[in-house]
Design an enzyme around this catalytic site. Structure first.
Site, PDB file in Angstrom:
ATOM      1  CB  SER A   1      -0.882  -0.009   1.262  1.00 58.33           C
ATOM      2  OG  SER A   1      -1.474   1.254   1.459  1.00 58.33           O
TER       3      SER A   1
ATOM      4  CE1 TYR B   1      -3.077   0.077   5.071  1.00 54.55           C
ATOM      5  CE2 TYR B   1      -3.619  -2.189   5.566  1.00 54.55           C
ATOM      6  CZ  TYR B   1      -3.377  -1.195   4.649  1.00 54.55           C
ATOM      7  OH  TYR B   1      -3.422  -1.473   3.307  1.00 54.55           O
TER       8      TYR B   1
ATOM      9  CE  LYS C   1      -1.144  -4.208   3.553  1.00 51.60           C
ATOM     10  NZ  LYS C   1      -1.370  -5.563   3.004  1.00 51.60           N
TER      11      LYS C   1
HETATM   12  C1  WQD Z   1      -9.901   8.934   1.324  1.00 51.57           C
HETATM   13  C2  WQD Z   1     -10.078  10.422   1.608  1.00 51.57           C
HETATM   14  C3  WQD Z   1     -10.358  10.946   3.940  1.00 51.57           C
HETATM   15  C4  WQD Z   1     -14.175   8.914   4.424  1.00 51.57           C
HETATM   16  C5  WQD Z   1      -7.322   3.823   2.513  1.00 51.57           C
HETATM   17  C6  WQD Z   1      -6.467   2.895   3.280  1.00 51.57           C
HETATM   18  C7  WQD Z   1      -5.190   2.652   2.525  1.00 51.57           C
HETATM   19  C8  WQD Z   1      -5.509   2.113   1.174  1.00 51.57           C
HETATM   20  C9  WQD Z   1      -6.428   3.064   0.443  1.00 51.57           C
HETATM   21  C10 WQD Z   1      -5.422  -0.275   0.908  1.00 51.57           C
HETATM   22  C11 WQD Z   1      -9.304  10.872   2.847  1.00 51.57           C
HETATM   23  C12 WQD Z   1     -11.610  11.278   3.126  1.00 51.57           C
HETATM   24  C13 WQD Z   1     -12.998   9.404   3.898  1.00 51.57           C
HETATM   25  C14 WQD Z   1     -15.208   9.807   4.794  1.00 51.57           C
HETATM   26  C15 WQD Z   1     -13.846  11.643   4.096  1.00 51.57           C
HETATM   27  N1  WQD Z   1      -6.085   0.818   1.295  1.00 51.57           N
HETATM   28  N2  WQD Z   1     -12.848  10.744   3.732  1.00 51.57           N
HETATM   29  N3  WQD Z   1     -15.006  11.158   4.615  1.00 51.57           N
HETATM   30  O1  WQD Z   1      -7.552   6.671   4.119  1.00 51.57           O
HETATM   31  O2  WQD Z   1      -6.817   7.410   1.773  1.00 51.57           O
HETATM   32  O3  WQD Z   1      -6.676   5.049   2.396  1.00 51.57           O
HETATM   33  O4  WQD Z   1      -7.582   3.288   1.234  1.00 51.57           O
HETATM   34  O5  WQD Z   1      -4.434  -0.416   0.320  1.00 51.57           O
HETATM   35  O6  WQD Z   1      -4.418   1.726   3.224  1.00 51.57           O
HETATM   36  O7  WQD Z   1      -6.176   3.536   4.477  1.00 51.57           O
HETATM   37  O8  WQD Z   1      -8.922   6.088   2.070  1.00 51.57           O
HETATM   38  O9  WQD Z   1     -11.300   6.278   1.491  1.00 51.57           O
HETATM   39  O10 WQD Z   1     -10.664   6.270   3.958  1.00 51.57           O
HETATM   40  O11 WQD Z   1     -10.132   8.264   2.548  1.00 51.57           O
HETATM   41  O12 WQD Z   1     -13.677  12.880   3.971  1.00 51.57           O
HETATM   42  O13 WQD Z   1     -16.301   9.416   5.292  1.00 51.57           O
HETATM   43  O14 WQD Z   1     -11.445  10.663   1.883  1.00 51.57           O
HETATM   44  O15 WQD Z   1     -10.085  11.977   4.869  1.00 51.57           O
HETATM   45  O16 WQD Z   1      -8.839  12.171   2.606  1.00 51.57           O
HETATM   46  P1  WQD Z   1      -7.469   6.420   2.658  1.00 51.57           P
HETATM   47  P2  WQD Z   1     -10.336   6.677   2.555  1.00 51.57           P
END
Ligand code: WQD
Length: 344
Positions: A125, A150, A154
């Site tokens: 990741s 997490y 990785k």
């Molecule tokens: C994306 C953006 C949040 C939810 C995750 C995993 C990572 C990888 C990819 C596996 C961020 C914002 C989110 C919400 C929001 N997975 N958000 N409101 O955290 O970038 O990464 O997916 O490989 O390991 O951690 O993904 O979709 O949670 O967030 O504003 O209800 O959306 O702040 O900026 P993230 P996410």
């Protein structure tokens, strides 16, 4: 040619199983169903016409893992997805993440080695980079201090693979995903978060379908054009296709070192508000959202330098954000229809 896919009933795993079967590979799945359901194998069969062989057990169970490899000869290689992957949950339950993500990998590699299975593709990741100093981020960027257990698992898994893989004489490829989203065009498989979604896209589609009242946008005071975080969203099918290419690279002895690493992203970054606006455009649905405080552990912005994967793997992401969002929406509507049929 038999391929073992651990975590094969999960989101990315199931899409990869479909693409492996479409290329004629015989797929064997190991999954403990801790974050997926067995009926995914029947959805896969509906798409490809082939029911994958399925074994339900936990790779942290050393005896069951050993028995599996002793009884299942002829495996050409392993694509290892099985791991816990929710950043927020890993902050709340760190030991669960270290035990599971590290323990399962160590058992897997030990019994691969004991039975001469020497090819391993690992699901890594972009979280291994933390907040990169330089964007777009390339594979040579240093591991910065992980923002969560997490992300730390990785980083450690990649180091275990590099060290142990060399000693065992493995060919290994670590694929660093950016943000996998979307669903198969059939809407028969897709992201199926249990409970309240952590990730943005399922929260968007569940809000659009009426399961959630509004989306919380975690912060609008970042150093980005519209103040919201930027991510490199990649269609899960583009991601799945890259795994086939990586697997065949090892089979065809094209790897250039015992441990290769590739970024799997599109190279384009989109903000949270841009993603919301894109969903509204492709679905015709106005979304309710509220700007709230930042989420702990979030990095501000990240997107991939995809040059190495493009040139070395001959792979690039082909599906744009519109297609990603529309496929996620079709999947959410199909889920609602499935539940309606179950209860009517
Ligand atoms: C994306 C953006 C949040 C939810 C995750 C995993 C990572 C990888 C990819 C596996 C961020 C914002 C989110 C919400 C929001 N997975 N958000 N409101 O955290 O970038 O990464 O997916 O490989 O390991 O951690 O993904 O979709 O949670 O967030 O504003 O209800 O959306 O702040 O900026 P993230 P996410």
């Amino acid at each position: 040619m038999k391929v073992l896919v651990t975590g094969g009933t999960g989101y990315i795993g199931s899409h990869t199983v479909v693409e492996l079967q479409k290329k004629g590979y015989e797929v064997v799945i190991i999954d403990n169903l801790s974050n997926s359901t067995k009926d995914v194998i029947y959805s896969i069969e509906k798409i490809t016409g082939v029911l994958p062989e399925f074994h339900q057990f936990d790779l942290c169970d050393e005896k069951l893992t050993k028995d599996f490899f002793l009884k299942n000869k002829g495996i050409a290689g392993v694509i290892h997805f099985a791991a816990f992957k929710a950043v927020g949950e890993s902050v709340e339950q760190p030991s669960k993440y270290y035990k599971n993500n590290l323990g399962s990998l160590i058992n897997l590699m030990s019994y691969m080695n004991e039975t001469q299975v020497k090819n391993l593709v690992f699901s890594s990741s972009c979280t291994v980079y933390g907040q990169p100093d330089v964007l777009p981020v390339n594979e040579n960027a240093p591991f910065k201090k992980a923002f969560s257990p997490y992300g730390h698992t990785k980083q450690i898994c990649e180091e275990i693979i590099e060290q142990t893989g060399k000693i065992f004489g493995f060919k290994t490829i670590a694929l660093r995903y950016f943000n996998p989203i979307g669903a198969h065009e059939s809407a028969l498989i897709g992201e199926f978060p249990i409970g309240i979604p952590n990730n943005l896209i399922p929260f968007i589609t569940q809000t659009a379908i009426g399961k959630r009242d509004y989306i919380r946008v975690f912060g609008k005071d970042y150093d980005t054009p519209d103040g919201t975080c930027i991510r490199d969203y990649i269609h899960v099918v583009d991601l799945a296709l890259a795994h086939i290419i990586a697997f065949e690279r090892m089979l065809n002895n094209k790897t250039k070192s015992s441990c290769e690493v590739f970024n799997l992203g599109t190279g384009n970054g989109f903000s949270v508000l841009e993603v919301i606006n894109t969903f509204e455009k492709v679905s015709g649905i106005k979304l309710n959202y509220k700007i709230v405080d930042r989420r702990a552990g979030d990095i501000e912005k990240v997107w991939a330098n995809t040059q190495f994967a493009n040139e070395e793997l001959g792979w690039n992401a082909k599906r744009g954000l519109d297609v990603m969002m529309l496929s996620a929406w079709k999947w959410e509507m199909a889920l609602k229809e499935k539940v309606r049929k179950l209860f009517n």
